[in-house]
Design a protein around this motif. Structure first.
Motif, PDB file in Angstrom:
ATOM      1  N   PHE A 321       0.881  -1.265  -0.025  1.00 48.52           N
ATOM      2  CA  PHE A 321       0.080   0.040   0.204  1.00 48.52           C
ATOM      3  C   PHE A 321       0.784   1.206   0.111  1.00 48.52           C
ATOM      4  CE2 PHE A 321      -2.975  -2.962   2.285  1.00 48.52           C
ATOM      5  CZ  PHE A 321      -4.027  -3.088   1.156  1.00 48.52           C
ATOM      6  N   LYS A 322       1.892   1.244   0.819  1.00 48.28           N
ATOM      7  CA  LYS A 322       2.782   2.411   0.930  1.00 48.28           C
ATOM      8  C   LYS A 322       3.531   2.618  -0.528  1.00 48.28           C
ATOM      9  CE  LYS A 322       3.740   4.640   3.810  1.00 48.28           C
ATOM     10  NZ  LYS A 322       3.412   5.918   4.068  1.00 48.28           N
ATOM     11  N   ARG A 323       3.871   1.332  -1.133  1.00 46.21           N
ATOM     12  CA  ARG A 323       4.690   1.510  -2.348  1.00 46.21           C
ATOM     13  C   ARG A 323       3.858   2.165  -3.488  1.00 46.21           C
ATOM     14  NH1 ARG A 323       5.334  -3.409  -3.222  1.00 46.21           N
ATOM     15  NH2 ARG A 323       3.737  -3.822  -4.875  1.00 46.21           N
ATOM     16  N   SER A 324       2.371   1.992  -3.423  1.00 42.18           N
ATOM     17  CA  SER A 324       1.471   2.303  -4.498  1.00 42.18           C
ATOM     18  C   SER A 324       1.034   3.679  -4.195  1.00 42.18           C
ATOM     19  CB  SER A 324       0.111   1.284  -4.384  1.00 42.18           C
ATOM     20  OG  SER A 324      -0.525   1.496  -3.341  1.00 42.18           O
ATOM     21  N   GLY A 325       1.423   4.381  -3.122  1.00 37.43           N
ATOM     22  CA  GLY A 325       1.053   5.636  -2.862  1.00 37.43           C
ATOM     23  C   GLY A 325       0.312   6.168  -1.933  1.00 37.43           C
ATOM     24  N   ALA A 326      -0.128   4.978  -1.039  1.00 38.72           N
ATOM     25  CA  ALA A 326      -1.164   5.291   0.026  1.00 38.72           C
ATOM     26  C   ALA A 326      -0.441   6.017   1.188  1.00 38.72           C
ATOM     27  CB  ALA A 326      -1.557   4.043   0.766  1.00 38.72           C
ATOM     28  N   ASP A 327      -1.071   6.973   1.772  1.00 40.22           N
ATOM     29  CA  ASP A 327      -0.688   7.808   3.005  1.00 40.22           C
ATOM     30  C   ASP A 327      -0.761   6.990   4.125  1.00 40.22           C
ATOM     31  OD1 ASP A 327       0.422  10.372   1.657  1.00 40.22           O
ATOM     32  OD2 ASP A 327      -1.591  10.328   0.785  1.00 40.22           O
TER      33      ASP A 327
END
Length: 343
Positions: A321-327
């Motif tokens: 999720f972090k890699r995909s751009g989630a804050d």
């Protein structure tokens, strides 16, 4: 003694000739160097913990479809949230399991200032003022048919639902909610909620829009948790986004942002990493992922059967999720992850 020396075939190149001086494995050889070049990091600040509520006292009721997750009475929820705050978890999201006797076709119980959600908000805010509280103003926990809106002649009516969702949001803000996160996917709900909050003096209460909530097979354990699994009449295809659609998801998010959303969310999470990335790149607004019940339960079940390393899979999924751009991430794993990160 003759020694055999392998010769290169004519016209072939050595590894050094192919890569030059580049050796990507150099920085993978040791734990310290891998840490030094790690591109994405998961911290406790990324976690939002969904909490299921139930009436009663001293209740910690296991949810069969979600091993390790419980329905909590308000007194127990307060204690659990106190622990979550000590772990550094910045926010929780509450979801009530409402007694069937209080549910009706319009979900009118959301208009009760003393409903389960609002009483829990007041108790938690009083005991743990430092933690953020996110509430959902959708009607599904309060309806007798399990839908997110008011049902009339077999149809979920949009505008009447929006009026009630907005009124419920004001009551949730009055109880102490810091963020309203409407998951109903009715058209125009974000603008109506923003207007209602502002008109009632809650200008500082933020809105996290379930901007792209997909018609998904991954919600089953959640519906069991809030008691709507056996109530749902039909499906939710007329108001959730089709799993096949990307452009429509972008239009939904854009509409919610224009209407005043402070944050947007993608739900479910892991099957929709492409949507998270597109929303973040397109709008640059705080973007969240909801690792939903089905995602959680799959990891737990596979781990219990010895098919995967549960802790590694848990952390890998959250890093995705972090890699995909989630804050940030709404995840039922939040307390366990926070414990691991502290340890």
């Amino acid at each position: 003694m003759n020694k055999f020396i392998p010769q290169k075939a004519a016209g072939t190149r050595s590894v050094d000739e192919i890569t030059g001086s580049r050796r990507l494995r150099r920085m993978r050889k040791a734990a310290w160097s891998r840490r030094l070049v790690q591109e994405n990091h998961l911290t406790v600040d990324d976690l939002i913990w969904p909490v299921f509520l139930v009436e009663g006292a001293n209740i910690r009721e296991p949810i069969a479809a979600m091993p390790g997750v419980f329905r909590l009475s308000i007194d127990v929820a307060v204690r659990e949230v106190e622990h979550a705050a000590k772990l550094g978890i910045p926010a929780i999201a509450t979801f009530p399991n409402v007694d069937l006797s209080l549910r009706d076709v319009t979900g009118s119980q959301i208009l009760n200032p003393d409903n389960l959600t609002n009483r829990a908000t007041r108790a938690i805010k009083q005991a743990v003022p430092e933690i953020g509280i996110i509430t959902d103003s959708a009607l599904d926990p309060f309806t007798s048919h399990g839908h997110d809106g008011i049902l009339r002649d077999g149809i979920i009516v949009n505008d009447e639902t929006v009026d009630q969702v907005a009124a419920g949001a004001v009551l949730q803000a009055a109880a102490g909610a810091d963020i309203i996160a409407p998951s109903d996917m009715m058209d125009g709900r974000i603008g109506a909620i923003r207007s209602a909050l502002d008109a009632n003096g809650f200008q500082d209460v933020a809105i996290m829009s379930y901007a792209t909530k997909f018609d998904s097979a991954f919600y089953g354990p959640y519906r069991d948790a809030i008691g709507t699994a056996g109530l749902l009449q039909g499906d939710k295809k007329t108001y959730y986004i089709s799993a096949a659609n990307c452009a429509e998801a972008l239009r939904e998010a854009e509409q919610d942002i224009v209407e005043g959303a402070d944050m947007i969310m993608v739900k479910p999470g892991l099957p929709y990493l492409d949507i998270i990335r597109q929303l973040k790149d397109t709008f640059a607004l705080p973007t969240f992922a909801y690792q939903v019940s089905g995602e959680y339960s799959m990891i737990r079940a596979a781990s219990a059967n010895g098919w995967i390393d549960g802790e590694r899979a848990m952390m890998e999924s959250l890093l995705a999720f972090k890699r995909s751009g989630a804050d940030g991430i709404l995840t039922y794993f939040a307390p366990a992850v926070a414990e691991m990160l502290k340890g």
